[in-house]
Design an enzyme around this catalytic site. Sequence first.
Site: not given
Length: 175
Positions: A12, A88, A96
């Site tokens: 998140c 989320c 990422c």
Amino acid sequence: MTERAYNVMFLCTGNTARSILAESILRKEGAGHFHAYSAGSHPKGTVNPFALKVLESFGYPTTGLRSKSWDEFSAPGAPAMDFIFTVCDNAAGELCPIWPGHPITAHWGIDDPAAVTGNDIQIEKAFVEAFKYLKNRIGLFLSLPLASVDKMALGTRLHEIGQTPGASSHSPGAK
């Protein structure tokens, strides 16, 4: 022969609420079969007190829970993840890190209980709801025959779990 334990990361943005809830739920429900972790792209450095209160009220572990950066888990020597779930919508859309081991990923968006305004009862109710949705998804995940399902079919099933009741209003396929 003993089945190996799988490493699971819940991501998140702030790592204060949803990812913390999921980490604790999997720690308890998947004990011995899974190692649960959580992290954030921009961790706030503290865990939301309502997350801790709700976990404790349902008998889930809170010891050692902390808000931390996903950089800890992309560094050399970090455990290789088998599964990574974004919980989320902001984290799902972010670039990422490159995760060692090429984990299977899925988006399990849940509306942010920390964004709820109102009195303590209303806020706690939002945390309980997020907890229940995450517990349901983790229960579905734990029921999958991970060792005997091919990676593509598993990815499809994990995506479907992310569309179960409670999917955030911005999640792909949310109703």
